[in-house]
Design a protein around this motif. Sequence first.
Motif, PDB file in Angstrom:
ATOM      1  N   ALA A   1       0.673   3.838  -3.386  1.00  0.00           N
ATOM      2  CA  ALA A   1       0.796   5.408  -2.460  1.00  0.00           C
ATOM      3  C   ALA A   1       1.542   5.811  -3.360  1.00  0.00           C
ATOM      4  O   ALA A   1       1.375   7.368  -3.689  1.00  0.00           O
ATOM      5  CB  ALA A   1       0.000   5.594  -1.105  1.00  0.00           C
ATOM      6  N   GLU A   2       2.641   6.093  -2.922  1.00  0.00           N
ATOM      7  CA  GLU A   2       3.563   6.941  -3.103  1.00  0.00           C
ATOM      8  C   GLU A   2       3.331   6.686  -5.145  1.00  0.00           C
ATOM      9  O   GLU A   2       3.500   8.005  -5.543  1.00  0.00           O
ATOM     10  CB  GLU A   2       4.746   6.493  -3.587  1.00  0.00           C
TER      11      GLU A   2
ATOM     12  N   LYS B   1      -6.326   4.428   6.174  1.00  0.00           N
ATOM     13  CA  LYS B   1      -4.932   5.160   5.877  1.00  0.00           C
ATOM     14  C   LYS B   1      -4.000   5.373   4.496  1.00  0.00           C
ATOM     15  O   LYS B   1      -3.386   6.859   4.996  1.00  0.00           O
ATOM     16  CB  LYS B   1      -3.677   3.769   6.972  1.00  0.00           C
ATOM     17  N   TYR B   2      -4.711   5.465   3.856  1.00  0.00           N
ATOM     18  CA  TYR B   2      -4.021   5.480   2.144  1.00  0.00           C
ATOM     19  C   TYR B   2      -5.345   5.179   1.916  1.00  0.00           C
ATOM     20  O   TYR B   2      -5.541   4.384   0.575  1.00  0.00           O
ATOM     21  CB  TYR B   2      -2.901   4.206   2.039  1.00  0.00           C
TER      22      TYR B   2
ATOM     23  N   PHE C   1       0.863  -1.058  -0.034  1.00  0.00           N
ATOM     24  CA  PHE C   1      -0.098   0.260   0.122  1.00  0.00           C
ATOM     25  C   PHE C   1       0.763   1.385   0.316  1.00  0.00           C
ATOM     26  O   PHE C   1       0.360   2.455  -0.752  1.00  0.00           O
ATOM     27  CB  PHE C   1      -1.051  -0.308   1.018  1.00  0.00           C
ATOM     28  N   ALA C   2       1.752   1.869   0.965  1.00  0.00           N
ATOM     29  CA  ALA C   2       2.498   2.266   0.366  1.00  0.00           C
ATOM     30  C   ALA C   2       3.205   2.268  -0.362  1.00  0.00           C
ATOM     31  O   ALA C   2       3.235   3.455  -0.811  1.00  0.00           O
ATOM     32  CB  ALA C   2       3.460   1.919   1.775  1.00  0.00           C
TER      33      ALA C   2
END
Length: 238
Positions: free
Chosen positions: A80-81, A113-114, A76-77
Amino acid sequence: MDAHDQTKAEAFERIERELAYMAFIQPTYVLFHYPKPVILDDRVDWSVWRFHDSRDYVWEHGYTEAEFQSRSEQLFAWLAEKGKEFRFTPVLEFDALNRYVYKTEFLEHLLQKYPTIKLCLDTGRLFLQEKIDPFFDARKIIQTYAKYAYSIHLKSMKMTADTVEFVHYPVLPECKPEEGWAPIEDYLTIIRKENPHVKIMFEHRSDQVTDEQLERCYRWVKQLLSEPHESTSSNNSI
């Protein structure tokens, strides 16, 4: 989300090259299947589920919940980036799901969170899993996750006993759940309540029906998504 770090690293590198290559067309969204590899519940017979090959899945006993959460967080991180860098919405289409998703609130917390990461719900996959997996409730999944959905892949199929028929069939009001068809009216009723502005992708084979039936499919879906009504397609309550 492969358990082998090298395989996972190679996948991220390959995906990033593809994202850079497609950047010139400025895609609105890019869809990925999630989780990949699929984590299969050891208690379920998955013989009718279609996989490209054995690399597509792992068994739950060999992939812990802690690993699932850690690798999902990393994914997910990263998405998202990359979504921000290449200006697209990452969309995760649910593949087969196990208890790490439907028995915990972890994934919901991750989606909150995302918030730039969205979901795709496939009515055919959800229906098929409920038919073969006694621990899975497709309506509950739709009710929980429709609010995070970017799109719905809409299609029907029929399953009686252990036989799957009419895969990628257009949704029609005459295809009744009591005869083995997916309860599309129930699904769309939930979706309309939870996310009335979601995009609908008709992921069906239109050559399986007549032009008149196809037109009726589109009219029926428009009606179900635009008008409050009582669901009559199934005895199961929402």
